[in-house]
Design an enzyme around this catalytic site. Structure first.
Site, PDB file in Angstrom:
ATOM      1  N   ASP A 104       0.869  -1.163   0.000  1.00 37.01           N
ATOM      2  CA  ASP A 104       0.000   0.000   0.000  1.00 37.01           C
ATOM      3  C   ASP A 104       0.916   1.225   0.000  1.00 37.01           C
ATOM      4  OD1 ASP A 104      -2.179   1.669   0.190  1.00 37.01           O
ATOM      5  OD2 ASP A 104      -2.520   1.317   2.321  1.00 37.01           O
ATOM      6  N   ASP A 106      -0.086   4.920   1.453  1.00 40.64           N
ATOM      7  CA  ASP A 106      -0.223   5.740   2.653  1.00 40.64           C
ATOM      8  C   ASP A 106       0.000   4.915   3.908  1.00 40.64           C
ATOM      9  OD1 ASP A 106      -1.020   8.267   1.383  1.00 40.64           O
ATOM     10  OD2 ASP A 106      -2.803   7.150   0.777  1.00 40.64           O
ATOM     11  N   ASP A 389      -1.487  -1.094   6.157  1.00 40.39           N
ATOM     12  CA  ASP A 389      -1.681  -0.625   7.535  1.00 40.39           C
ATOM     13  C   ASP A 389      -3.070  -0.944   8.076  1.00 40.39           C
ATOM     14  OD1 ASP A 389      -2.590   1.656   5.690  1.00 40.39           O
ATOM     15  OD2 ASP A 389      -3.343   2.323   7.634  1.00 40.39           O
TER      16      ASP A 389
END
Length: 511
Positions: A104, A106, A389
C-alpha cells in the site's frame, strides 16, 4: 503460539519450582503435594494460622514476601530486550519463498508524521461548521492525540466510543460518551445487564455494520477525536440531535478532507515535514529488486500525489522498481468486487480507453479488481507478501481468501515497545502476574478478614495498568496468548530457560 496445555504446564512449573522443564506439580521437592490452582488446601509447605487477624497477617506477609522477590530479584537484563525496529511474526514465513512483494502507499511506503492528524481534525471541524452549519462553538475544540487509539468501536445509537475485545465483551472502564467516561454500571445497563454485545450487532468484516463501527486505520484517529468533541458539545449544551445524522456528518467531513485533496496539498507543500523515513523506503525497494523480487503497488491515492511522494523518497525513476502500479484502487471493494475494470493512465494522468489484457511494467493503472489482477499476473498463494496498515481491508481478506502472506505496518508498536522495555513496566507486569498467582492460591481462605485482603489484592490488580498511565489497550492479563512482540516478557518464556531468572524457584514457596 503456545496452546493452553503448554501454558498450564509452564504455570505449574513456575508455582512449584524446577529447572528441567514442565512437570507434574506434585513432583516438586520444594512444594510436596501441591496441586494445580483450584479449590484445594493451601500449600502444606507454608502452614497458615487458624483464622481471624492472624490469618489476615499471614496473607499480607505472603504478599510482602512476593513483593520483595519481584522487586529485588528481577534480573536487569530482562529490560530492553525488544527491538522497536524489529519485525514480529505471528506465523512462520521464509522470505526465501517470497517472490513477489506488494505495498500500500499511505502509512506503508509513505510514513506520515503525527503533525498530519491535527490538520485533518481542524479542517474537518471547519467543514462541519461552514458547510454543514454546525454550531460555531465547536471551533473551540482542538485535537487531542492521546484521546483515542486504533481498534476502538463506536456504537452509533448510544454515542459510545469503547473497546470491545475479540469475544465481543465491552472492556469496562473504556467507554466514553463525548469526552466523558461512562460508568461501568451504566454501560452494563445499556446492554441489557451484560458486557457482551451479540455478534449480529457488531460491525461487519470491514467495519461497516448497521450500528457499530470499528476504527481501524490510522486516519481514524482524528475522526474519533472529532466525533467525540462534537458529541461533547451537543450534550454539554443540551442540544437534541440524531446520533446517526451526527455520525454521518462527521464521517463525511473527514472524507471531504481527503476527497477535496486538502491532505494531499499539505503533504505536497512540505514533504520534509510530513513524510518520514523516505531513505529507508528507497533502501528496501532497491534491495528487493536487486535480489530479483517483483514489486507491485496498490493504493487508493491518486497518481499525481503518489508520484510526487515517490519522487521525494525514491527518485524520478521510481516506477522502474515496480512491475505493476495501481492507483485509486477503491479498497476494500478492490478485493471483493469483480465489476470494476482496470483503466490505463497516460503520462499526464488522463484515462485511456483501450482494453487491458496485461499489466505492463512502467505503466499506471486505475481502479480494477483483485480477481483480474490475479488472472493477469498469476501472482497467487504464499509466494506473495503484501504490506498494508489496515488489518481488515488491506490484509485479512487477502490472507483468508487468496493465500497471500501479509504484513501489518503498525507504527504504534515502536512507542509501545519502548514502554515495554522500561524497568517500571517490567516490574509492574511481573508483579501483576505474581499477584494473580497469590489470588489463585489464597482464594481458599473465605473468612471475613481474608476476603477483605483478597478484595484489596483484586482492586490493586485491576488498577495496575491504570497506574502506569497506559491507554486502554495496554491492559495485560496473565495467561492470555501473548502477542509476538510481548512473548519474551511472559512467564512461560521465562520458565523455558530463555532467560536466567534465579528467583523463580524462590517464588514457588510464596503461596
Amino acid at each position: 503460539m503456545a496452546g493452553p496445555g503448554l501454558r498450564a504446564a509452564a504455570r505449574r512449573w513456575l508455582l512449584c519450582g524446577g529447572h528441567g522443564g514442565p512437570r507434574a506439580a506434585s513432583s516438586s521437592p520444594s512444594c510436596p503435594g501441591c496441586g494445580p490452582p483450584g479449590p484445594s488446601a493451601p500449600c502444606p509447605s507454608s502452614p497458615a494460622p487458624a483464622g481471624g487477624a492472624d490469618l489476615s497477617a499471614h496473607l499480607w506477609a505472603r504478599y510482602q514476601d512476593m513483593r520483595r522477590l519481584v522487586h529485588d530479584l528481577l534480573p536487569p537484563e530482562v529490560c530492553s530486550l525488544l527491538n522497536p525496529a524489529a519485525i514480529y511474526a505471528n506465523n512462520e514465513i521464509s522470505l526465501r519463498d517470497v517472490e513477489v512483494y506488494g505495498f500500500d502507499y499511505d502509512y506503508t511506503l509513505a510514513q506520515y508524521a503525527d503533525a498530519l492528524h491535527p490538520e485533518i481534525f481542524s479542517a474537518a471541524r471547519n467543514i462541519l461548521i461552514e458547510h454543514y452549519k454546525y454550531p460555531e462553538g465547536i471551533r473551540k475544540y482542538d485535537y487531542n492525540p492521546s484521546f483515542a487509539i486504533r481498534g476502538l468501536h463506536y456504537d452509533i445509537p448510544k454515542s459510545l466510543l469503547m473497546k470491545i475485545d475479540a469475544y465481543h465483551y465491552v472492556q469496562l472502564g473504556t467507554a466514553y460518551r463525548g469526552l466523558q467516561p461512562v460508568p461501568d454500571e451504566e454501560v452494563i445497563e445499556l446492554y441489557g445487564g451484560t458486557q457482551h454485545i451479540p455478534l449480529y450487532q457488531t460491525s461487519g468484516f470491514y467495519g461497516k455494520g448497521p450500528s457499530i463501527k470499528q476504527f481501524m486505520d490510522i486516519f481514524s484517529l482524528p475522526e474519533m477525536a472529532l466525533l467525540s468533541c462534537v458529541v461533547d458539545y451537543f450534550l454539554g449544551h443540551g442540544l437534541e440531535f440524531d446520533q446517526a445524522h451526527l455520525y454521518k456528518d462527521v464521517t463525511d467531513a473527514i472524507r471531504d478532507v481527503h476527497v477535496k485533496g486538502l491532505m494531499y496539498q499539505w503533504i505536497e507543500q512540505d514533504m520534509e515535514k510530513y513524510i518520514l523515513r523516505g531513505d529507508e523506503t528507497f533502501a528496501v525497494l532497491s534491495r528487493l529488486v536487486a535480489h530479483g523480487k517483483q514489486l507491485f503497488l496498490i493504493t487508493n491515492s491518486p497518481f499525481s500525489f503518489v508520484d510526487k511522494g515517490m519522487r521525494h523518497m525514491v527518485g524520478p525513476d521510481w516506477r522502474q522498481l515496480f512491475d505493476v502500479v495501481i492507483v485509486q484502487a477503491d479498497k476494500p471493494s478492490f478485493f471483493t468486487d469483480r465489476r470494476k475494470p482496470f483503466r490505463k493512465l497516460d503520462e499526464k494522468g488522463s484515462l485511456q480507453w483501450d482494453r487491458i489484457t496485461r499489466l505492463e511494467k512502467g505503466k499506471i493503472y486505475r481502479q480494477g479488481n483483485l480477481f483480474d489482477f490475479l488472472r493477469l499476473t498469476e501472482w497467487r498463494g504464499p509466494r506473495v507478501l503484501y504490506f498494508g496498515d489496515h488489518l481488515y481491508s488491506d490484509l485479512a481478506d487477502l490472507m483468508l481468501r487468496h493465500g497471500w502472506r501479509t504484513g501489518a505496518i503498525i507504527p504504534e508498536l515502536e512507542r509501545e515497545i519502548r514502554i515495554i522495555n522500561t524497568e517500571q513496566y517490567m516490574h509492574s507486569l511481573t508483579w501483576q502476574q505474581a499477584l494473580t498467582g497469590l489470588l489463585e492460591r489464597m482464594q481458599t481462605y473465605q473468612d471475613a478478614e481474608s476476603r477483605q485482603v483478597l478484595a484489596a489484592w483484586m482492586k490493586e490488580r485491576q488498577e495496575l495498568s491504570c497506574l502506569l498511565n497506559y491507554r486502554v489497550d495496554f491492559t495485560f492479563y496473565p495467561r492470555r496468548t501473548p502477542l509476538q512482540h510481548e512473548a519474551p516478557l511472559w512467564m512461560d518464556q521465562l520458565c523455558t530457560g530463555c532467560m536466567k531468572t534465579p528467583f523463580l524457584g524462590d517464588m514457588a514457596h510464596i503461596r
